[in-house]
Design an enzyme around this catalytic site. Structure first.
Site, PDB file in Angstrom:
ATOM      1  N   LYS A   1       8.287  -1.059   2.539  1.00 30.33           N
ATOM      2  CA  LYS A   1       7.899  -0.842   1.134  1.00 30.33           C
ATOM      3  C   LYS A   1       9.029  -1.328   0.242  1.00 30.33           C
ATOM      4  CE  LYS A   1       6.204   2.760  -1.977  1.00 30.33           C
ATOM      5  NZ  LYS A   1       5.539   4.062  -2.032  1.00 30.33           N
TER       6      LYS A   1
ATOM      7  N   ASP B   1       0.840  14.582  -4.491  1.00 30.60           N
ATOM      8  CA  ASP B   1      -0.099  13.460  -4.609  1.00 30.60           C
ATOM      9  C   ASP B   1      -0.898  13.284  -3.314  1.00 30.60           C
ATOM     10  OD1 ASP B   1      -1.361  11.493  -6.067  1.00 30.60           O
ATOM     11  OD2 ASP B   1       0.168   9.969  -5.703  1.00 30.60           O
TER      12      ASP B   1
ATOM     13  N   GLY C   1      -0.480  -3.546   1.061  1.00 27.37           N
ATOM     14  CA  GLY C   1      -1.058  -2.918  -0.126  1.00 27.37           C
ATOM     15  C   GLY C   1      -0.044  -2.830  -1.251  1.00 27.37           C
TER      16      GLY C   1
ATOM     17  N   VAL D   1       3.831  -2.926  -0.239  1.00 25.41           N
ATOM     18  CA  VAL D   1       4.105  -2.617   1.164  1.00 25.41           C
ATOM     19  C   VAL D   1       3.718  -3.827   2.018  1.00 25.41           C
ATOM     20  CG1 VAL D   1       3.650  -1.028   3.080  1.00 25.41           C
ATOM     21  CG2 VAL D   1       3.646  -0.168   0.722  1.00 25.41           C
TER      22      VAL D   1
HETATM   23  N1  LIG Z   1       3.498   2.952   6.844  1.00 22.62           N
HETATM   24  C1  LIG Z   1       2.413   2.221   6.509  1.00 22.62           C
HETATM   25  N2  LIG Z   1       1.681   1.624   7.456  1.00 22.62           N
HETATM   26  C2  LIG Z   1       0.587   0.895   7.131  1.00 22.62           C
HETATM   27  N3  LIG Z   1       0.130   0.718   5.875  1.00 22.62           N
HETATM   28  C3  LIG Z   1       0.826   1.300   4.878  1.00 22.62           C
HETATM   29  C4  LIG Z   1       2.003   2.070   5.133  1.00 22.62           C
HETATM   30  N4  LIG Z   1       2.468   2.541   3.945  1.00 22.62           N
HETATM   31  C5  LIG Z   1       1.629   2.085   3.014  1.00 22.62           C
HETATM   32  N5  LIG Z   1       0.646   1.329   3.564  1.00 22.62           N
HETATM   33  C6  LIG Z   1      -0.444   0.651   2.844  1.00 22.62           C
HETATM   34  O1  LIG Z   1       0.053   0.155   1.628  1.00 22.62           O
HETATM   35  C7  LIG Z   1      -0.698   0.689   0.537  1.00 22.62           C
HETATM   36  C8  LIG Z   1       0.237   0.916  -0.633  1.00 22.62           C
HETATM   37  O2  LIG Z   1       1.065   2.018  -0.341  1.00 22.62           O
HETATM   38  P1  LIG Z   1       1.944   2.742  -1.433  1.00 22.62           P
HETATM   39  O3  LIG Z   1       2.518   3.954  -0.811  1.00 22.62           O
HETATM   40  O4  LIG Z   1       2.885   1.788  -2.034  1.00 22.62           O
HETATM   41  O5  LIG Z   1       0.938   3.054  -2.587  1.00 22.62           O
HETATM   42  P2  LIG Z   1      -0.363   3.988  -2.679  1.00 22.62           P
HETATM   43  O6  LIG Z   1      -0.061   5.304  -2.073  1.00 22.62           O
HETATM   44  O7  LIG Z   1      -1.569   3.273  -2.146  1.00 22.62           O
HETATM   45  O8  LIG Z   1      -0.555   4.079  -4.241  1.00 22.62           O
HETATM   46  P3  LIG Z   1       0.272   4.932  -5.272  1.00 22.62           P
HETATM   47  O9  LIG Z   1       1.711   4.664  -5.018  1.00 22.62           O
HETATM   48  O10 LIG Z   1      -0.205   4.391  -6.556  1.00 22.62           O
HETATM   49  O11 LIG Z   1      -0.122   6.354  -5.019  1.00 22.62           O
HETATM   50  C9  LIG Z   1      -1.336   1.962   1.083  1.00 22.62           C
HETATM   51  O12 LIG Z   1      -2.514   2.310   0.422  1.00 22.62           O
HETATM   52  C10 LIG Z   1      -1.572   1.607   2.530  1.00 22.62           C
HETATM   53  O13 LIG Z   1      -2.819   0.977   2.662  1.00 22.62           O
END
Ligand SMILES: Nc1ncnc2c1ncn2[C@@H]1O[C@H](COP(=O)(O)OP(=O)(O)OP(=O)(O)O)[C@@H](O)[C@H]1O
Length: 353
Positions: A83, A180, A61, A68
């Protein structure tokens, strides 16, 4: 209204499903030049992990802070989430501070099974930063809501309990406000474990900030004077948690009519001037009461994470260990002298359909 006046500073207006990328762009120019790997130790991670042992498998994502990836640790065949945080050239010491604060929080919050575990942080000479996290194979609750539809009360109760455990840990143990909480920042794995992720907006309790996703912001973050004066951020996290749980149950963002596109004005009106939304017919009294304890407009009347963990809605979650149920016992009196449990039951009749 303080926040009305600062309207342009609000970084993200939208719902989880349409989140706008407004988080400040991170500048890493002041990060020390030598490559640094911080291995975060815990009982589950023994040997240090080297970045060169990781093979990138797929994109999981994109967030406002970076991308990530699912990666494979080749020596152990263990999947992780990596990430990669953007590091644009433009310099800004405050954005760099934001990043360093996020990394610091990741290093400190390894002691809870309800917070996504960070195994290592790789800081490259170029300024790129990668954070190696445990892989949550079912993804976020936002994704699950889209793919599987609304959650039943039975499914939500253990989810709510685990998120509250995570919030209680952040609030009490580390004095950290997440800022958040939303479906996209709560991740699940196939063991049905739910964990809090993404500390890009988090800070210590005393820091006042308007970062976060606007749709989940509490009334006092829009209008501190009207809804709680110098509010503490812990209560704001609880509001966001309540909105999140309600959204997962209803299947759409509950503060606006179904299908209405969120814009700043409609969100601000709904959050500050609208009634707290009602659960549809069929929801249990425990669930109504639970959400009402989370979603008092007045910040001081909201229950804390620790108090919510004693609520029957989460205590009755099947096969879950539960803290002693203090709900029916005599509770501490609040400023107005009304016991929380009494007031909660009373206001069910008045405020919740
Ligand atoms: N530890 C993890 N395991 C599996 N999937 C993950 C993990 N961390 C993040 N993701 C996936 O990657 C996506 C992007 O994560 P990220 O934390 O960068 O942004 P977000 O929380 O979706 O958005 P924002 O940063 O704009 O609030 C998430 O929505 C999730 O689907």
């Amino acid at each position: 209204m303080a926040l009305l006046q600062q309207r342009r500073k609000i970084p993200s207006l939208s719902l989880a499903s349409t989140a706008v990328n407004h988080r400040p762009i991170l500048s890493l120019q002041t990060i020390p030049r030598p490559a640094v790997t911080t291995t975060i130790t815990s009982s589950s991670s023994t040997a240090p992990i080297s970045a060169s042992d990781l093979e990138r498998l797929q994109v999981l994502g994109h967030g406002s802070g970076g991308t990530v990836y699912k990666v494979l640790h080749k020596p152990t065949s263990t999947p992780y989430a990596l990430k990669q945080i953007h590091s644009p050239a433009a310099d800004s010491s405050s954005d760099n501070n934001t990043l360093q604060s996020e990394l610091d929080i990741l290093r400190r919050t390894t002691g809870s099974p309800y917070v996504v575990h960070c195994h290592a942080i790789f800081e490259k000479p170029s300024g790129d930063v990668s954070v190696l996290m445990e892989y949550m194979d079912l993804g976020s609750l936002e994704t699950l809501l889209k793919s599987q539809g609304p959650f039943s009360e039975e499914k939500l109760a253990p989810i709510a309990r685990q998120v509250l455990e995570g919030l209680d840990y952040l609030h009490k143990t580390h004095k950290i406000v997440h800022r958040d909480i939303k479906p996209g920042n709560l991740l699940m794995n196939n063991k049905k474990e739910v964990k809090i992720a993404d500390f890009g907006c988090s800070s210590d309790e005393s820091c006042s900030s308007s970062v976060g996703t606007c749709a989940y912001m509490s009334p006092e973050r829009f209008d501190p004077e009207r809804y709680g004066g110098s509010h503490n951020g812990y209560a704001s996290d609880i509001w966001s948690f309540g909105v999140t749980i309600m959204e997962l149950y209803m299947g759409y963002f509950p503060l606006l009519p179904k299908g209405q596109r969120p814009d700043w004005a409609s969100l601000m009106c709904a959050i500050c001037f609208g009634d707290v939304p009602c659960l549809p017919e069929g929801a249990s009294e425990d669930f109504r009461s639970f959400l009402e304890c989370c979603m008092h407009k007045e910040a001081s009347k909201r229950w804390t994470a620790a108090q919510l963990l004693t609520h029957p809605f989460v205590c009755k979650a099947p096969s879950e260990e539960c803290k002693p149920n203090l709900f029916d016992k005599k509770r501490k009196r609040d400023d107005d002298g009304v016991e929380r449990s009494e007031r909660s039951q009373k206001s069910i009749k008045v405020e919740v359909c």
